[in-house]
Write a protein that holds these residues in place. Structure first.
Motif, short mmCIF file in Angstrom:
data_model
loop_
_atom_site.label_atom_id
_atom_site.label_comp_id
_atom_site.label_asym_id
_atom_site.label_seq_id
_atom_site.Cartn_x
_atom_site.Cartn_y
_atom_site.Cartn_z
N UNK A 11 10.47 13.47 -7.52
CA UNK A 11 10.21 12.26 -7.92
C UNK A 11 9.51 12.10 -9.25
N UNK A 12 9.42 10.76 -9.60
CA UNK A 12 8.78 10.59 -11.05
C UNK A 12 7.74 11.36 -11.33
N UNK A 13 6.51 11.14 -10.60
CA UNK A 13 5.36 11.95 -10.92
C UNK A 13 5.49 13.41 -10.58
N UNK A 14 6.24 13.78 -9.67
CA UNK A 14 6.36 15.15 -9.36
C UNK A 14 7.09 15.96 -10.39
N UNK A 15 7.95 15.42 -11.00
CA UNK A 15 8.68 15.86 -12.18
C UNK A 15 7.80 16.18 -13.37
N UNK A 180 12.84 5.13 -10.49
CA UNK A 180 13.94 4.79 -9.96
C UNK A 180 14.48 3.62 -9.97
N UNK A 181 15.59 3.07 -10.10
CA UNK A 181 15.99 1.52 -10.14
C UNK A 181 15.52 0.68 -9.23
N UNK A 186 11.72 -0.72 -13.34
CA UNK A 186 13.16 -0.02 -14.02
C UNK A 186 14.31 -1.11 -13.71
N UNK A 187 14.26 -1.81 -12.92
CA UNK A 187 15.36 -3.02 -12.72
C UNK A 187 15.13 -3.89 -13.84
N UNK A 188 14.15 -4.12 -14.44
CA UNK A 188 13.94 -5.01 -15.33
C UNK A 188 14.26 -4.54 -16.90
N UNK A 307 10.86 2.81 -21.88
CA UNK A 307 11.76 2.85 -20.83
C UNK A 307 13.04 1.89 -21.12
N UNK A 308 12.79 0.61 -22.09
CA UNK A 308 14.00 0.07 -22.47
C UNK A 308 14.88 0.79 -23.54
#
Length: 316
Positions: A11-15, A180-181, A186-188, A307-308
């Motif tokens: 996941x995000x934090x795990x990576x 993740x989206x 992340x959707x934004x 992020x953008x």
């Protein structure tokens, strides 16, 4: 050599945590689902164990006999927890009980301390009795995800009382390009990038006025490691202490992407509104700062921009 076990390592934090621990020369073991091994960095020892397999989870901890356990896995979406509350209780709540008990068994068998970090969540506060929230704020969740995290958080205190170095890291919202989206942030940023590239369009969201305390994910991973290795086990809020609304996040994303009149590219749909949504979750990071020597390294604007930029690069 330190031996560490990380659940949720893909996941995000795990990576980010995997990269951090490998750079330190830690012998790193990661719990993965079938097919996820390919996404692991070199040097990680993968273990295929389902979080719902309590016997397999316990055997994994006993076999690896880690010095450090970072428990990040579980249902991580509030929206999904409303759709699957029983599964959320099993994966986000009960699995924590298995890990804590197995870690204590390893400690008692080996005679060496085992340090366990439970990734808790600001959602345990739900309808908070104070603003900002700190380690003494009343735990009273308002959704199944928060309730499952609250159960795990209370268990940390139970096992700490039995002599385990058990840490309850109460993480407020934290983001990165690896989010993740399915998450609104992340959707934004994906939506902002798409509007910029296409020259038009809208981003449809739920409650634009919901306010959150958003930080930078690698900073929060740093706090997890600091807490694991602190001389005493403790509960600690990891947050920035500042809030921004979903609207502010979206407008900042659109503006950074070069979109004129960001407000004109936002729409709302009640279908994206949670059954209950805490009006303001903002953490008081005083203990993290004074006890762990931790502080955020990126501002809200820098997080949104990173992020953008990532999503623009993917599209272009």
């Amino acid at each position: 050599m330190t031996v560490a076990l990380v659940t949720g390592i893909t996941g995000q934090d795990g990576s980010y945590l995997a990269e951090r621990l490998l750079s330190e020369g830690v012998e790193l073991h990661g719990m993965v689902r079938p097919g996820d091994e390919a996404s692991l960095p070199d040097g990680v020892h993968p273990h295929r164990v389902d979080l719902a397999d309590q016997a397999g989870l316990r055997d994994l901890v006993l076999d690896v006999a880690p010095d450090e356990v970072y428990h990040l896995a579980g249902v991580s979406s509030v929206a999904r927890s409303w759709q699957e509350p029983v599964l959320t209780a099993a994966l986000t709540g009960m699995a924590s009980a298995v890990l804590l008990d197995a870690a204590l068994a390893v400690q008692e068998r080996s005679g060496h301390p085992v340090r366990v970090v439970q990734a808790s969540s600001a959602e345990i506060f739900g309808d908070p009795d104070r603003v900002p929230q700190d380690e003494g704020t009343t735990v009273r969740p308002t959704n199944p995800y928060g309730a499952a995290k609250a159960y795990a958080h209370h268990l940390v205190g139970v096992y700490r009382a039995r002599g385990l170095h058990a840490v309850g890291a109460i993480l407020f919202n934290h983001e990165s390009p690896r989010r993740p989206p399915s998450f609104v942030t992340r959707k934004i940023t994906q939506g902002a990038a798409r509007v910029a590239v296409d020259g038009g369009g809208v981003i449809t969201l739920g409650n634009l006025d919901a306010r959150r305390d958003w930080g930078w994910a690698p900073d929060y991973v740093d706090a997890l490691v600091r807490a694991a290795r602190h001389h005493t086990a403790l509960d600690v809020v990891v947050a920035t202490g500042a809030t921004h609304s979903v609207r502010e996040f979206a407008e900042a994303a659109l503006a950074h992407a070069g979109v004129g009149d960001p407000a004109a590219h936002l729409a709302t749909d009640p279908a994206f509104t949670r059954p209950t949504d805490a009006a303001q979750l903002v953490g008081d990071p005083t203990r993290a700062r004074t006890e762990l020597g931790w502080s955020p390294t990126r501002s809200f604007e820098q997080i949104v921009a990173a992020m953008v930029d990532h999503d623009l690069e993917l599209l272009r």
